[in-house]
Design a protein around this motif. Structure first.
Motif, short mmCIF file in Angstrom:
data_model
loop_
_atom_site.label_atom_id
_atom_site.label_comp_id
_atom_site.label_asym_id
_atom_site.label_seq_id
_atom_site.Cartn_x
_atom_site.Cartn_y
_atom_site.Cartn_z
N UNK A 1 0.79 -1.11 0.04
CA UNK A 1 -0.06 -0.18 -0.06
C UNK A 1 0.99 1.28 0.18
N UNK A 2 1.87 1.37 0.86
CA UNK A 2 2.69 2.49 0.91
C UNK A 2 3.41 2.86 -0.23
N UNK A 3 4.03 1.65 -0.94
CA UNK A 3 4.66 1.93 -2.44
C UNK A 3 3.66 2.28 -3.27
N UNK A 4 2.51 1.85 -3.13
CA UNK A 4 1.38 2.35 -4.29
C UNK A 4 1.06 3.97 -4.20
N UNK B 1 0.56 3.51 -13.23
CA UNK B 1 -0.78 3.11 -13.14
C UNK B 1 -0.96 1.56 -12.45
N UNK B 2 -2.07 1.33 -11.86
CA UNK B 2 -2.44 0.10 -11.08
C UNK B 2 -3.47 -0.50 -11.40
N UNK B 3 -3.46 -1.88 -10.97
CA UNK B 3 -4.65 -2.57 -10.77
C UNK B 3 -4.73 -3.03 -9.26
N UNK B 4 -5.96 -2.69 -8.61
CA UNK B 4 -6.15 -2.84 -7.27
C UNK B 4 -6.40 -4.39 -7.14
N UNK C 1 4.28 2.66 -16.46
CA UNK C 1 4.37 4.02 -16.21
C UNK C 1 3.48 4.80 -17.02
N UNK C 2 3.16 5.84 -16.40
CA UNK C 2 1.97 6.71 -16.83
C UNK C 2 2.57 7.75 -18.07
#
Length: 303
Positions: free
Chosen positions: A241-244, A252-255, A276-277
């Motif tokens: 979580x903290x890295x995100x 960009x991420x997928x939770x 990367x965005x």
């Protein structure tokens, strides 16, 4: 110089006459006067025979403590070992670090298919590529564990954007491993990594005993990163979580939501790294949170 006993010519530096064996005068080390062999002091200048007048006798050094060579100074990597056991010195350092665990998928199966010498060469080439990726982004390779690598971003050297550096290194590691799989001799299946990254507090310093001691980190942050790596599928990068939260402005991420990791109490918010965005946002301020605060009713002032 002639011998004082038989008159035989004696070469300089001879203490005894080579003909009669008589001991020759000793030149004073201060003024050069030829003193009799039994003289303790020069009768001309008073200096001790054989000792320069200005020589200073220095007392023998008294051993007080052991001097450690600079190359072995235990600034980061030492404990003091005594009969009572191990006493940690003040090298321990609590800091926030981003921990990266990378592991080669299918290592056991690959080891069964390849000759041990071929497998060793493949491992060394893989570790060379992974180490280059880590160092290119300012990270530190802590250790190799079998076919896995543990890297640190934020220790022993810290940067403001260490979580972002760790993610970029992870993507580079995956790309390098894929290229290695294309040119290295193996079973034909692609070489893939699964990576776990987590950011949090750790304690750094020397871990181990004697020659096995090395700079490393310890703490729950390390354990969580290893659990994320075990959970990741081939080719995936899972982050905590903290890295995100510290990198969502640039990636960009997928939770994956709350995930229960083996050996940990409660769930952990896990995110799968996408890419990367193309247009990174600011790392700070409202924009980093996806919010905005436009100025309203200040057109004249803005103009």
């Amino acid at each position: 110089m002639d011998c004082s006993g038989c008159g035989f010519k004696v070469e300089g530096g001879y203490a005894f006459c080579p003909r009669c064996g008589r001991r020759q005068p000793v030149p004073c080390a201060s003024c050069g006067y030829l003193c009799a062999p039994d003289f303790e002091f020069c009768p001309k200048c008073g200096a001790s025979v054989g000792t320069p007048a200005k020589a200073v006798e220095r007392p023998a050094p008294t051993p007080s403590r052991t001097i450690v060579p600079p190359s072995r100074t235990p600034s980061l990597l030492a404990n003091i070992e005594s009969e009572d056991g191990l006493h940690p010195v003040s090298d321990a350092d609590r800091r926030t670090v981003t921990v990266l665990f990378a592991d080669l998928c299918g290592f056991t199966t690959l080891s069964e298919q390849l000759d041990p010498e071929v497998m060793q060469a493949l491992q060394n080439e893989l570790f060379k590529e992974l180490t280059a990726a880590v160092r290119n982004f300012g990270g530190f390779v802590d250790k190799f564990i079998g076919d896995a690598l543990l890297a640190l971003f934020g220790a022993p050297v810290a940067h403001e954007d260490d979580p972002e550096r760790a993610l970029r290194a992870a993507l580079d590691m995956i790309a390098r491993t894929a290229r290695l799989g294309e040119r290295a001799p193996h079973s034909g299946s692609p070489l893939l990594l699964h990576i776990g990254i987590n950011t949090g507090p750790v304690v750094t310093g020397g871990l181990g005993i004697g020659t096995a001691k090395s700079y490393s980190v310890t703490g729950d942050t390390v354990n969580t990163a290893q659990r994320l790596q075990s959970l990741a599928a081939p080719g995936e990068v899972l982050v905590g979580e903290l890295t995100h939260r510290l990198t969502r402005h640039a990636f960009s991420y997928e939770s994956l939501g709350d995930v229960v990791l083996r050996g940990k109490a409660g769930g952990v918010l896990v995110h799968r790294l996408d890419a990367p965005l193309t247009a990174p946002r600011a790392a700070r301020g409202l924009e980093a949170l996806g919010l905005s605060a436009p100025m309203i009713g200040r057109a004249a002032e803005l103009n």
